[in-house]
Design a protein around this motif. Sequence first.
Motif, PDB file in Angstrom:
ATOM      1  N   PRO A  24       5.210   6.123  -8.907  1.00  0.00           N
ATOM      2  CA  PRO A  24       4.792   6.090  -7.369  1.00  0.00           C
ATOM      3  C   PRO A  24       2.908   5.673  -7.574  1.00  0.00           C
ATOM      4  CG  PRO A  24       4.515   8.315  -8.393  1.00  0.00           C
ATOM      5  CD  PRO A  24       5.175   7.314  -9.345  1.00  0.00           C
ATOM      6  N   HIS A  25       1.809   5.842  -8.051  1.00  0.00           N
ATOM      7  CA  HIS A  25       0.474   5.631  -8.738  1.00  0.00           C
ATOM      8  C   HIS A  25      -0.076   4.008  -8.543  1.00  0.00           C
ATOM      9  CE1 HIS A  25       1.349   9.970  -8.272  1.00  0.00           C
ATOM     10  NE2 HIS A  25       1.377   9.285 -10.025  1.00  0.00           N
ATOM     11  N   HIS A  36      -0.390   1.881  -7.216  1.00  0.00           N
ATOM     12  CA  HIS A  36      -1.778   0.775  -5.857  1.00  0.00           C
ATOM     13  C   HIS A  36      -2.623   1.923  -6.286  1.00  0.00           C
ATOM     14  CE1 HIS A  36      -1.037   5.138  -4.164  1.00  0.00           C
ATOM     15  NE2 HIS A  36      -1.761   4.526  -3.417  1.00  0.00           N
ATOM     16  N   MET A  37      -2.452   2.856  -7.097  1.00  0.00           N
ATOM     17  CA  MET A  37      -4.651   3.119  -6.534  1.00  0.00           C
ATOM     18  C   MET A  37      -5.516   2.109  -7.142  1.00  0.00           C
ATOM     19  SD  MET A  37      -2.831   6.285  -5.837  1.00  0.00           S
ATOM     20  CE  MET A  37      -4.908   7.548  -5.867  1.00  0.00           C
ATOM     21  N   ALA A  38      -5.223   1.624  -8.294  1.00  0.00           N
ATOM     22  CA  ALA A  38      -6.439   0.680  -8.459  1.00  0.00           C
ATOM     23  C   ALA A  38      -6.415  -0.607  -7.053  1.00  0.00           C
ATOM     24  CB  ALA A  38      -6.138  -0.744  -9.377  1.00  0.00           C
ATOM     25  N   PHE A  55      -1.549  10.116 -13.637  1.00  0.00           N
ATOM     26  CA  PHE A  55      -1.931   8.719 -12.971  1.00  0.00           C
ATOM     27  C   PHE A  55      -2.272   8.174 -13.743  1.00  0.00           C
ATOM     28  CE2 PHE A  55      -1.552  11.582  -9.350  1.00  0.00           C
ATOM     29  CZ  PHE A  55      -1.779  10.523  -8.446  1.00  0.00           C
ATOM     30  N   PRO A 110      -6.209  -2.746   1.278  1.00  0.00           N
ATOM     31  CA  PRO A 110      -4.758  -2.167   1.409  1.00  0.00           C
ATOM     32  C   PRO A 110      -3.275  -1.761   0.680  1.00  0.00           C
ATOM     33  CG  PRO A 110      -4.944  -4.251   2.124  1.00  0.00           C
ATOM     34  CD  PRO A 110      -5.220  -4.302   1.508  1.00  0.00           C
ATOM     35  N   ALA A 111      -4.299  -0.284   0.803  1.00  0.00           N
ATOM     36  CA  ALA A 111      -2.629   0.590  -0.054  1.00  0.00           C
ATOM     37  C   ALA A 111      -1.189  -0.175   0.354  1.00  0.00           C
ATOM     38  CB  ALA A 111      -3.081   1.890   0.210  1.00  0.00           C
ATOM     39  N   ARG A 126       9.505  13.729 -14.191  1.00  0.00           N
ATOM     40  CA  ARG A 126       9.274  13.532 -12.858  1.00  0.00           C
ATOM     41  C   ARG A 126       7.466  14.229 -12.972  1.00  0.00           C
ATOM     42  NH1 ARG A 126      14.510  14.906 -10.279  1.00  0.00           N
ATOM     43  NH2 ARG A 126      14.302  17.314 -10.093  1.00  0.00           N
ATOM     44  N   HIS A 127       7.769  14.923 -13.907  1.00  0.00           N
ATOM     45  CA  HIS A 127       6.246  15.799 -14.178  1.00  0.00           C
ATOM     46  C   HIS A 127       5.534  14.652 -14.906  1.00  0.00           C
ATOM     47  CE1 HIS A 127       5.944  19.815 -12.831  1.00  0.00           C
ATOM     48  NE2 HIS A 127       7.558  19.788 -13.598  1.00  0.00           N
ATOM     49  N   LYS A 186       4.337  11.609 -12.167  1.00  0.00           N
ATOM     50  CA  LYS A 186       3.735  12.413 -11.841  1.00  0.00           C
ATOM     51  C   LYS A 186       2.116  11.596 -12.597  1.00  0.00           C
ATOM     52  CE  LYS A 186       3.257  16.094  -9.809  1.00  0.00           C
ATOM     53  NZ  LYS A 186       3.375  17.410  -9.722  1.00  0.00           N
ATOM     54  N   VAL A 243      -6.192   0.767  -4.533  1.00  0.00           N
ATOM     55  CA  VAL A 243      -6.928   2.067  -2.930  1.00  0.00           C
ATOM     56  C   VAL A 243      -8.592   1.378  -3.242  1.00  0.00           C
ATOM     57  CG1 VAL A 243      -7.510   3.931  -2.520  1.00  0.00           C
ATOM     58  CG2 VAL A 243      -4.917   2.891  -2.516  1.00  0.00           C
ATOM     59  N   ALA A 244      -8.959   2.491  -5.132  1.00  0.00           N
ATOM     60  CA  ALA A 244     -10.516   2.293  -5.313  1.00  0.00           C
ATOM     61  C   ALA A 244     -10.769   0.972  -5.049  1.00  0.00           C
ATOM     62  CB  ALA A 244     -10.173   2.429  -6.486  1.00  0.00           C
TER      63      ALA A 244
END
Lengths: 107, 566
Positions: free
Chosen positions: A94-95, A97-99, A70, A106-107, A64-65, A68, A101-102
């Motif tokens: 879970p990340h 979608h970050m690209a 990115f 829409p996220a 899990r760590h 997390k 966002v940047a």
Amino acid sequence: MIRHIEISLESQHGALLRVLGTIERRGWVVRAMDMDSQGNDAQTLRLKIERSRHHSGSFDTLTRHVTKLFCVRQIGVSTTQTDECAIVETSASPHAHMAAVATGAPA
Amino acid sequence: MTKTSPATIAKAPLSNRFTGAHMLISALEAQGVEVVFGYPGGAIMPVYDALPGSKLTHILTRHEQGASFAADAYARVSGRPGVCLATSGPGGTNLVTGLANAFMDSVPVVAITGQVARPLIGTDAFQEVDIFGITLPIVKHSFIIDDPDKIGEIVAEAFAIAQSGRPGPVLIDLPKDVAAAIMTPTPTPVAQKEALPILIRDDYEHAEHLIREARRPLLYVGGGVGISGAVPALRNFIARTGIPVVATLKGLGAVPTDAPEFLGMLGMHGSRAANLAVQNCDLLITCGARFDDRATGRLTGFAPNARVLHLDGDPAEIGKLRAADHALPGNLTYALNALHPGILSIDTWQGECSHDRVTHAARYDAPGDKVFAPALLKTLSERAGDDLIVTCDVGQHQMWAAQHCRFVRPEAHLTSGGLGAMGYGIPAGIGALYAEPDATVITVTGDGSIMMNIQELATLKRYGLPLKIVLLDNQALGMVRQWQELFFAGNYSEIDLSDNPDFAALARVFGLEAMTITTRAEVPGAIDWLLSCKGPALMHVHIDPAANVWPLVPPGADNHDMMEER
């Protein structure tokens, strides 16, 4: 306890150090590793790791760590505690979608 | 408060051409940044050249560590990322403690460091350090900008990462030639926070079943409640269920400390009522807390008879130190609002908790005429009102503030919880005042801690910040002295500070108002004086050098094995 873990990484500065550092700081020792490219923007990292004898943290907590981080796209783990490398369980970061966002999408 | 705008203290930029540094400033403005805390130097000079004329207010601290702590506190109070700037080399390394502090306490901070120009990276150039590598373990993420065209995108991503999920610090390392590059302005995307997952109804039904079955349920509240904005949801849940509450150091204020359900802080310096409740409960509803060793004492002896229902925004905390019987990872507000366990049969348990709260309440009638710090802090916080923000340093005074001050919201108590960094208090007060200029901000510090960042008194004077400093002076490193007394057979080693400077005189040299008190009879007048000061002020309080913090759970003991004052 030996475990195998396969990580799909973004090809970005420090990604390898970030993953290896997280694993070691969370009480696991890297026994073997190899890495290859998945094109220009991703890499696959395969690790054989063993829990430090002074540490009692679970393998689930470790994954899990790592998930997390990115720079991690996807992680696969072996379900056995043997030397056999059978990656059967995977989870997406879970990340992912970050690209989006940047770039303002829409996220 | 006087805000000195950068435009009033700096000349116009040397160049009107649009550079990477201008792009950086524009990107920060696009994220809604209003205040940045920083310190200039060689590699970050293009950014400082682009600052005048921008919408950003730059606060010049007197040390980069002060800038990082101020940004941290600004974020904790405003709920928006705090921003700090530093140059390469020592500028960056001086930010490290502040970044570690933000990482340990889950605070959204964006730190921007200058770096030597790209061709010089790896050549051991002047003021070159690998700040990216140095900070890898203490940031949520980090970037080196190697292309001016990526500046806007990276800034937006840094803000999104800092705020999303469990917040944390993000570092952006900016080479000087990238900052100085001539470029065409481009629109900057605005960061969007990543939404936390929301669970399905079945998950809540099992949680409600656990709560209904329990006869001795207890809420164990941590800093995650305030961070995630779940305070109203938590208070509503308590109003619906009447379940008693204990809080961690960082959870203080999520429930008003004078609420009838609140039993106090748990753990090493927790209240007896709180620690007894933890040890006797049969269901521990862990809410935004992480079973930190200072809260649990001996982990295997913590809440020994309890099932655990764990609610947390960070899935990695579930089961990390204590297995959960059931977990609700994800959005805390949604989870707390979704839980409707119905009528509970916990009257007897509520009565026991209330009885312990009254029976073991702190006493303020210590004998003698020396200033009794717990009583002073209690009275001061009650007098200051609901807009109080207390920023603490680290040591005995920090624990006294946590135990005895009145807090009605999480933002009222800013403390270096995870890292335990001495020197946090004064710069945190600066950051808090920029986030909430009308608040009554009081820094509680000690004679050891204040010297860690005493240079920031000059920042208070420069910007006319009305920070009220209470310096509890026991002429020693008090917490270390206490542990040497109790656990090292009184072998006092390197804790003597009896050659302290005259702190009131020192504060006056920096331009603050100051007074010194030595007796209990002087306390009411001193509090009146401090609360009436319009500018920065320091109240220097001599306390008993032998005073200790009680209760105390010895290291390695269970939480009910508390040592009390002898």
